[in-house]
Structure formats: structure tokens, C-alpha cells
Scaffold this motif. Structure first.
Motif, PDB file in Angstrom:
ATOM      1  N   PHE A 138       4.571   7.838   8.047  1.00  0.00           N
ATOM      2  CA  PHE A 138       3.799   7.464   6.867  1.00  0.00           C
ATOM      3  C   PHE A 138       3.913   8.563   5.824  1.00  0.00           C
ATOM      4  CE2 PHE A 138       0.843   9.605   9.719  1.00  0.00           C
ATOM      5  CZ  PHE A 138       0.109  10.447   8.901  1.00  0.00           C
ATOM      6  N   THR A 139       3.460   8.239   4.614  1.00  0.00           N
ATOM      7  CA  THR A 139       3.625   9.137   3.469  1.00  0.00           C
ATOM      8  C   THR A 139       2.273   9.398   2.826  1.00  0.00           C
ATOM      9  OG1 THR A 139       5.794   8.115   3.088  1.00  0.00           O
ATOM     10  CG2 THR A 139       4.923   9.517   1.336  1.00  0.00           C
ATOM     11  N   ILE A 140       2.096  10.625   2.333  1.00  0.00           N
ATOM     12  CA  ILE A 140       0.865  11.009   1.653  1.00  0.00           C
ATOM     13  C   ILE A 140       1.218  11.533   0.259  1.00  0.00           C
ATOM     14  CG2 ILE A 140      -1.229  12.420   1.743  1.00  0.00           C
ATOM     15  CD1 ILE A 140      -0.601  12.873   4.733  1.00  0.00           C
ATOM     16  N   ILE A 141       0.507  11.055  -0.742  1.00  0.00           N
ATOM     17  CA  ILE A 141       0.564  11.673  -2.075  1.00  0.00           C
ATOM     18  C   ILE A 141      -0.666  12.564  -2.196  1.00  0.00           C
ATOM     19  CG2 ILE A 141       0.612  11.320  -4.568  1.00  0.00           C
ATOM     20  CD1 ILE A 141       1.728   8.542  -4.095  1.00  0.00           C
ATOM     21  N   THR A 142      -0.459  13.866  -2.223  1.00  0.00           N
ATOM     22  CA  THR A 142      -1.587  14.776  -2.415  1.00  0.00           C
ATOM     23  C   THR A 142      -1.794  14.972  -3.909  1.00  0.00           C
ATOM     24  OG1 THR A 142      -0.237  16.786  -2.315  1.00  0.00           O
ATOM     25  CG2 THR A 142      -1.091  15.932  -0.239  1.00  0.00           C
ATOM     26  N   ALA A 143      -3.038  14.857  -4.330  1.00  0.00           N
ATOM     27  CA  ALA A 143      -3.360  14.868  -5.758  1.00  0.00           C
ATOM     28  C   ALA A 143      -4.406  15.930  -6.033  1.00  0.00           C
ATOM     29  CB  ALA A 143      -3.880  13.491  -6.179  1.00  0.00           C
ATOM     30  N   ALA A 165       4.430  19.813 -10.657  1.00  0.00           N
ATOM     31  CA  ALA A 165       3.323  20.586 -11.223  1.00  0.00           C
ATOM     32  C   ALA A 165       2.738  19.874 -12.437  1.00  0.00           C
ATOM     33  CB  ALA A 165       3.807  21.978 -11.614  1.00  0.00           C
ATOM     34  N   THR A 166       1.419  19.936 -12.575  1.00  0.00           N
ATOM     35  CA  THR A 166       0.736  19.356 -13.728  1.00  0.00           C
ATOM     36  C   THR A 166       0.706  20.372 -14.869  1.00  0.00           C
ATOM     37  OG1 THR A 166      -0.675  18.062 -12.251  1.00  0.00           O
ATOM     38  CG2 THR A 166      -1.401  18.301 -14.532  1.00  0.00           C
ATOM     39  N   PRO A 167       1.080  19.963 -16.105  1.00  0.00           N
ATOM     40  CA  PRO A 167       1.037  20.915 -17.223  1.00  0.00           C
ATOM     41  C   PRO A 167      -0.374  21.456 -17.444  1.00  0.00           C
ATOM     42  CG  PRO A 167       2.199  18.900 -17.829  1.00  0.00           C
ATOM     43  CD  PRO A 167       1.562  18.639 -16.498  1.00  0.00           C
ATOM     44  N   LYS A 168      -0.442  22.689 -17.891  1.00  0.00           N
ATOM     45  CA  LYS A 168      -1.744  23.292 -18.181  1.00  0.00           C
ATOM     46  C   LYS A 168      -2.348  22.643 -19.427  1.00  0.00           C
ATOM     47  CE  LYS A 168      -0.729  27.786 -16.121  1.00  0.00           C
ATOM     48  NZ  LYS A 168      -0.660  29.260 -16.349  1.00  0.00           N
ATOM     49  N   PRO A 190       4.824  11.485 -16.336  1.00  0.00           N
ATOM     50  CA  PRO A 190       6.125  12.006 -15.878  1.00  0.00           C
ATOM     51  C   PRO A 190       6.080  12.447 -14.418  1.00  0.00           C
ATOM     52  CG  PRO A 190       5.562  12.901 -18.029  1.00  0.00           C
ATOM     53  CD  PRO A 190       4.341  12.211 -17.534  1.00  0.00           C
ATOM     54  N   GLN A 191       4.967  13.057 -13.983  1.00  0.00           N
ATOM     55  CA  GLN A 191       4.855  13.483 -12.587  1.00  0.00           C
ATOM     56  C   GLN A 191       4.809  12.282 -11.639  1.00  0.00           C
ATOM     57  OE1 GLN A 191       3.070  14.856 -15.103  1.00  0.00           O
ATOM     58  NE2 GLN A 191       4.178  16.816 -15.090  1.00  0.00           N
ATOM     59  N   VAL A 192       4.077  11.243 -12.045  1.00  0.00           N
ATOM     60  CA  VAL A 192       3.986  10.045 -11.204  1.00  0.00           C
ATOM     61  C   VAL A 192       5.335   9.336 -11.121  1.00  0.00           C
ATOM     62  CG1 VAL A 192       2.879   7.786 -10.927  1.00  0.00           C
ATOM     63  CG2 VAL A 192       1.521   9.764 -11.641  1.00  0.00           C
ATOM     64  N   ARG A 193       6.107   9.324 -12.223  1.00  0.00           N
ATOM     65  CA  ARG A 193       7.439   8.705 -12.190  1.00  0.00           C
ATOM     66  C   ARG A 193       8.343   9.445 -11.208  1.00  0.00           C
ATOM     67  NH1 ARG A 193       6.678   7.864 -17.898  1.00  0.00           N
ATOM     68  NH2 ARG A 193       7.769   9.821 -18.379  1.00  0.00           N
ATOM     69  N   LEU A 194       8.228  10.784 -11.178  1.00  0.00           N
ATOM     70  CA  LEU A 194       9.002  11.561 -10.198  1.00  0.00           C
ATOM     71  C   LEU A 194       8.581  11.195  -8.781  1.00  0.00           C
ATOM     72  CD1 LEU A 194      10.881  13.852  -9.272  1.00  0.00           C
ATOM     73  CD2 LEU A 194       8.980  15.449  -9.659  1.00  0.00           C
ATOM     74  N   ARG A 218      -6.534   8.394 -11.296  1.00  0.00           N
ATOM     75  CA  ARG A 218      -5.536   8.290 -12.360  1.00  0.00           C
ATOM     76  C   ARG A 218      -4.167   7.937 -11.794  1.00  0.00           C
ATOM     77  NH1 ARG A 218      -5.316  13.479 -15.773  1.00  0.00           N
ATOM     78  NH2 ARG A 218      -3.961  12.128 -17.016  1.00  0.00           N
ATOM     79  N   ILE A 219      -3.811   8.527 -10.656  1.00  0.00           N
ATOM     80  CA  ILE A 219      -2.513   8.226 -10.032  1.00  0.00           C
ATOM     81  C   ILE A 219      -2.457   6.760  -9.613  1.00  0.00           C
ATOM     82  CG2 ILE A 219      -1.080   8.659  -7.999  1.00  0.00           C
ATOM     83  CD1 ILE A 219      -1.956  11.555  -8.125  1.00  0.00           C
ATOM     84  N   ARG A 220      -3.524   6.278  -9.017  1.00  0.00           N
ATOM     85  CA  ARG A 220      -3.533   4.895  -8.540  1.00  0.00           C
ATOM     86  C   ARG A 220      -3.290   3.907  -9.674  1.00  0.00           C
ATOM     87  NH1 ARG A 220      -5.716   0.274  -6.766  1.00  0.00           N
ATOM     88  NH2 ARG A 220      -5.781  -0.106  -4.506  1.00  0.00           N
ATOM     89  N   GLY A 221      -3.813   4.222 -10.854  1.00  0.00           N
ATOM     90  CA  GLY A 221      -3.610   3.348 -11.993  1.00  0.00           C
ATOM     91  C   GLY A 221      -2.193   3.362 -12.527  1.00  0.00           C
ATOM     92  N   LEU A 222      -1.374   4.352 -12.108  1.00  0.00           N
ATOM     93  CA  LEU A 222      -0.001   4.472 -12.604  1.00  0.00           C
ATOM     94  C   LEU A 222       1.045   4.072 -11.566  1.00  0.00           C
ATOM     95  CD1 LEU A 222      -0.366   7.920 -14.431  1.00  0.00           C
ATOM     96  CD2 LEU A 222      -0.232   5.667 -15.506  1.00  0.00           C
ATOM     97  N   LEU A 223       0.636   3.822 -10.329  1.00  0.00           N
ATOM     98  CA  LEU A 223       1.598   3.457  -9.289  1.00  0.00           C
ATOM     99  C   LEU A 223       2.153   2.052  -9.517  1.00  0.00           C
ATOM    100  CD1 LEU A 223      -0.164   4.802  -6.053  1.00  0.00           C
ATOM    101  CD2 LEU A 223       1.820   5.796  -7.221  1.00  0.00           C
TER     102      LEU A 223
END
Length: 331
Positions: A138-143, A165-168, A190-194, A218-223
Motif C-alpha cells: 500500500f501507499t501513503i501520502i504524508t502531508a 517540498a512546499t514553497p515558503k 505543482p507538488q500534488v501533480r508530482l 487540500r491534497i484530497r481536493g486536488l487528487l
């Protein structure tokens, strides 16, 4: 002849290949030893366990096979002594008691087994199948606010497959009244697309979100819909929690989910069978039906645990099941 000790833990693809090879070994004149060990235990304790089980199993064999079985057991112990695979917590060994005492297969795993040793005409693959189904892949996306990563868990081994990495956030600028203007929300598309590109390479298996709640939302809304379909759950995790601990929490959640699904499915199958044809439930009733040769379909839930003290022998090429008078809790 002794098999060369593996140098890495077994992954899912290799496990499936080994299961297919071992399943191809049909009933042989000489018995096969199937050993499953918890490598977190002391080596001396594991050796004693193997010798004790070999001695108990030898009593049920003809005299001419006992010496072969003991030699085969010593071959297993030699393989155990040579096992030096980093991060291995479980070991499965299969050996044929044919006089030469060859080790057919020795597989170290990142996940542990419950100690067990059986002697039968063909390899006992049930613990391997349980491992494949329960641990699996299985796979985990750590956020976390500072970044996202894709973590793959393959039969207990934890590996980072991608890091983004998330931009500052931009510095706050004082407004006309002297108060600071709130920083703009960071764009993580861009991070979610990667992350999605990496997920397309890991095409199957359940998916988890773990980390800081707001970032996960926020990630879930972009998957993509494909990733959403794979998503099993999301759990808050502090930023300083070790990846192995996060993977263990996800695994427990996955096992609970699969056991619940399996229980519901088996209940529905039994209910349908009772409505549309004769059916029985329970260990003893199922065993009587199997002995009578009238069974068309046998359904076993992944949460099923047989009552203690039961064993199965092979006599005259016909399965004969009986209750042991003495029960070995480690057997």
C-alpha cells in the motif's frame, strides 16, 4: 545442498513468484518441512523451537523417514544461522526431507511471522498467502506544511518514493494601519501533480493520507478520481512521528478494514447459499461436509482462526483430520 542466503527482504513480486513455484510442488514420497519464524526472537530460542517441532513431527512418520526428517531440520537450522539480512523480521524456509536435505526456498521478510513448523507432502503456503493478503502493498501520502512525500509499504518494508517540498510563504507586509497583511495561501498544485505522477507508477493497492489535517484536506481536493478511488482513509499524524510508526498505524487500519470486508462478504455468501441451496457453517459441520465429499464451495474468512488442538494428517493419500490429545501452544 544449501541455498545461498538472500541479501534483501522479499517484495511482493518475488513473493508471488515463489508462491507459484512452491505451489507447483505436488505430493512427494518424502515430506516437506514448512517453517515460519519470528526473527525478533533470539536465535537460540528459534533453534530450540525447530528441533522440538521436528522431534514431535518425527513420531508420526515411518522409521526410515525419521533420520531424513532430522537431517532436514538441521539443514533448516543452518539456514537460520546464516540469515543476516538487514531489517528482516520474518523468515520462511521450505525444505524437502529426501535424504539430501536441500533447502527449496528461504525467504526473509520485513514483516514477522508467528513461529510455526509443519511436515506435510507439499509446502504449507497458507501463512504466505496470509502475509500477501494482510500486509500486501500500500501507499501513503504524508502531508505536512513543509512538504509532501509518497511512501510505499511493500510486505512491511517502508521506502520513500518521492518528496516534494512546499514553497515558503511570502513575508507578511504591514498595511497602512500598521497591521500585518495575512500571507497568501501556498499553491500546492505543482507538488500534488508530482505526487500523482509517482502514483501512476504504483498503479495498484490501497492509498492513505497521513499528516497535518488542513494539508490533507487540500491534497484530497486536488487528487485525481483514480487516486480518490484507491483512498482507504486519512489519519492525523504529528510531524515528528517516524515513518515506520505511521506505516504501522495505516497497516492496522487496513487490516481492520479488510477483516470487516471479509466478514461481511462471507456472511453474505453463506446467507445466499442458505436461501438458494443447502449450506452449513462452523468448523465441525464444514468438516463433516468435506468428509462426505458433497462440498461445492468452501468459504474462509480472513479473520477465521481454527479451534486449538486440530491437526491434519495424510494417510493413504486421503486427508484424515483428528483432534490432538496433547496441544502444543506454539505448534
Amino acid at each position: 545442498m544449501k541455498q545461498t542466503a538472500p541479501t534483501a527482504v522479499v517484495k511482493m513480486n518475488e513473493l508471488q513468484q515463489q508462491i507459484d513455484l512452491l505451489a507447483g510442488i505436488r505430493t512427494t514420497p518424502d515430506p516437506v518441512i514448512s517453517v515460519y519464524l519470528d526473527l525478533r526472537r533470539e536465535t537460540a530460542e528459534l533453534k530450540r523451537f525447530v528441533r522440538r517441532r521436528i522431534a514431535a513431527c518425527a513420531k508420526a512418520l515411518p522409521a526410515f523417514q525419521r533420520a531424513r526428517l532430522r537431517a532436514c531440520g538441521e539443514s533448516v537450522i543452518e539456514q537460520l544461522a546464516d540469515e543476516q539480512v538487514p531489517h528482516a523480521h520474518g523468515l520462511a524456509i521450505f525444505a524437502a526431507a529426501d535424504g539430501a536435505a536441500p533447502v527449496l526456498s528461504a525467504m526473509p521478510f520485513a514483516a514477522p511471522f508467528r513461529n510455526g513448523l509443519t511436515v506435510s507432502p507439499s509446502p504449507d503456503l497458507f501463512p504466505l498467502l496470509q502475509l500477501r493478503e494482510m500486509y500486501g502493498r500500500f501507499t501513503i501520502i504524508t502531508a505536512q506544511p513543509e512538504g509532501l512525500q509518497v511512501v510505499e509499504v511493500n510486505l512491511g518494508e517502508v521506502a520513500i518514493r518521492a518528496w516534494a517540498a512546499t514553497p515558503k510563504p511570502p513575508s507578511s507586509i504591514p498595511g497602512p494601519d500598521g497591521t500585518a497583511t495575512p500571507s497568501a495561501v501556498i499553491d500546492i498544485q505543482p507538488q500534488v501533480r508530482l505526487i500523482e505522477r509517482v502514483l501512476t507508477k504504483i498503479r495498484s493497492g490501497p492509498l492513505f493520507l497521513a499528516g497535518e489535517v488542513e494539508t490533507m484536506q487540500r491534497i484530497r481536493g486536488l487528487l485525481t478520481p483514480v487516486s480518490i478511488h484507491r483512498l482507504v482513509g486519512a489519519m492525523p499524524v504529528p510531524a515528528d512521528q517516524a515513518l515506520k510508526s505511521t506505516a504501522a498505524r495505516c497497516l492496522r487500519s487496513l487490516i481492520d478494514f479488510e477483516v470487516h470486508q471479509a466478514s461481511e462478504l462471507s456472511a453474505r455468501v453463506v446467507q445466499e447459499a442458505c436461501h438458494h441451496g443447502p449450506a452449513v457453517t462452523g468448523s465441525e459441520a464444514s468438516l463433516r461436509a468435506l468428509r462426505s465429499g458433497t462440498v461445492e464451495r468452501l468459504v474462509l474468512s480472513s479473520s477465521f482462526r481454527p479451534d486449538p488442538g486440530w491437526t491434519c494428517d495424510l494417510v493413504a493419500d486421503k486427508p484424515r483430520c483428528r483432534s490432538r490429545l496433547q496441544y502444543d501452544p506454539e505448534g
